[in-house]
Design a protein around this motif. Structure first.
Motif, PDB file in Angstrom:
ATOM      1  N   UNK A 158      20.383  66.685  46.043  1.00 16.20           N
ATOM      2  CA  UNK A 158      21.767  66.193  46.576  1.00 16.20           C
ATOM      3  C   UNK A 158      21.504  65.071  47.203  1.00 16.20           C
ATOM      4  N   UNK A 159      20.381  65.142  48.119  1.00 16.69           N
ATOM      5  CA  UNK A 159      20.182  63.986  48.970  1.00 16.69           C
ATOM      6  C   UNK A 159      19.796  62.570  48.129  1.00 16.69           C
ATOM      7  N   UNK A 160      19.062  62.762  47.213  1.00 19.10           N
ATOM      8  CA  UNK A 160      18.689  61.544  46.303  1.00 19.10           C
ATOM      9  C   UNK A 160      19.898  61.069  45.542  1.00 19.10           C
ATOM     10  N   UNK A 161      20.684  62.004  45.007  1.00 20.37           N
ATOM     11  CA  UNK A 161      22.129  61.689  44.461  1.00 20.37           C
ATOM     12  C   UNK A 161      23.107  60.773  45.402  1.00 20.37           C
ATOM     13  N   UNK A 162      23.167  61.431  46.614  1.00 16.69           N
ATOM     14  CA  UNK A 162      24.149  60.821  47.599  1.00 16.69           C
ATOM     15  C   UNK A 162      23.419  59.874  48.483  1.00 16.69           C
ATOM     16  N   UNK A 163      22.349  59.726  48.389  1.00 17.91           N
ATOM     17  CA  UNK A 163      21.563  58.707  49.229  1.00 17.91           C
ATOM     18  C   UNK A 163      21.769  58.920  50.875  1.00 17.91           C
ATOM     19  N   UNK A 164      21.642  60.039  51.178  1.00 13.46           N
ATOM     20  CA  UNK A 164      21.456  60.451  52.549  1.00 13.46           C
ATOM     21  C   UNK A 164      20.047  61.224  52.759  1.00 13.46           C
ATOM     22  N   UNK A 165      19.810  61.501  53.905  1.00 10.37           N
ATOM     23  CA  UNK A 165      18.259  62.146  54.086  1.00 10.37           C
ATOM     24  C   UNK A 165      18.469  63.618  54.096  1.00 10.37           C
ATOM     25  N   UNK A 166      17.508  64.140  53.510  1.00 10.52           N
ATOM     26  CA  UNK A 166      17.718  65.662  53.264  1.00 10.52           C
ATOM     27  C   UNK A 166      16.622  66.112  54.799  1.00 10.52           C
TER      28      UNK A 166
END
Length: 222
Positions: free
Chosen positions: A29-37
């Motif tokens: 989800x982090x990669x898809x939504x471009x927010x840090x995990x």
């Protein structure tokens, strides 16, 4: 989500059953939504070196078969969020915390959570596998540190102790779920047997199929 603020990235939390492999879906989800995990497990493990000022507190807790103290957990989380802010990060997907209602209340004082995804295992094998590997009372997701600290120093739980621990965990989980449900921020999500099926179901539950399709087409044309 009703709590989302335009102009910043989403601020989501993943909670739920230990066998659900939440960290894997948090990463995707982090990669898809471009927010840090932001993973509490990673943050804790990064401090497990003697040069860290928090090393002793973390090592002592694990060696005694206890959870890492909240003061240490929130010191690490606050530090990570602050560093992210100065790097220009917007939003995050958080996993590994909160685990209790009290932790959730503290998180709410630090950041505004938009959405909480509650992973539930319907596959009995996932649950059995998870319980079978939980040989230590310190075996929480963000405390799987047996490679870093000698196993002989860990207090092992007997079966009846594990049962008590599981009951306490269930009570804490319900209290945590109720806390977020009352805020209308909780989505219950049933984990499927196959990871691919789970991912598709998660995208549908979060209404992200269109973003995933765009992301996939961009990779194909890149």
């Amino acid at each position: 989500s009703d709590g989302w603020v335009p102009g910043r990235g989403i601020q989501w939390v993943l909670i739920g059953d230990r066998g659900a492999k939440k960290h894997l879906y948090a990463e995707r989800l982090s990669k898809l939504l471009e927010v840090p995990h932001i993973s509490m497990g990673t943050l804790v493990r990064q401090e497990l070196n003697p040069r860290s000022s928090l090393y002793k507190k973390i090592a002592n807790a694990v060696n005694e078969g206890k959870l890492v103290p909240d003061e240490v957990i929130f010191a690490l989380l606050s530090k990570r969020l602050e560093e992210g802010y100065y790097r220009g990060e917007s939003g995050f997907i958080l996993d590994g915390i909160p685990r209790t209602r009290m932790q959730a209340e503290i998180v709410d004082q630090i950041v505004d959570i938009d959405l909480v995804v509650n992973f539930k295992c319907t596959n009995e094998n996932l649950v059995k596998q998870n319980l079978g590997t939980g040989s230590s009372s310190a075996c929480q997701e963000y405390l799987s540190l047996s490679n870093s600290i000698p196993m002989r120093n860990l207090n092992l739980q007997l079966p009846d102790e594990r049962l008590k621990s599981s009951t306490a965990d269930a009570e804490q989980s319900k209290s945590l779920e109720d806390y977020y449900r009352k805020q209308n921020k909780l989505i219950d999500f049933q984990v499927k047997a196959a990871p691919g099926e789970t991912w598709k179901g998660l995208l549908a539950a979060l209404h992200l199929q269109h973003i995933n399709a765009v992301s996939s087409s961009q990779k194909l044309t890149a």
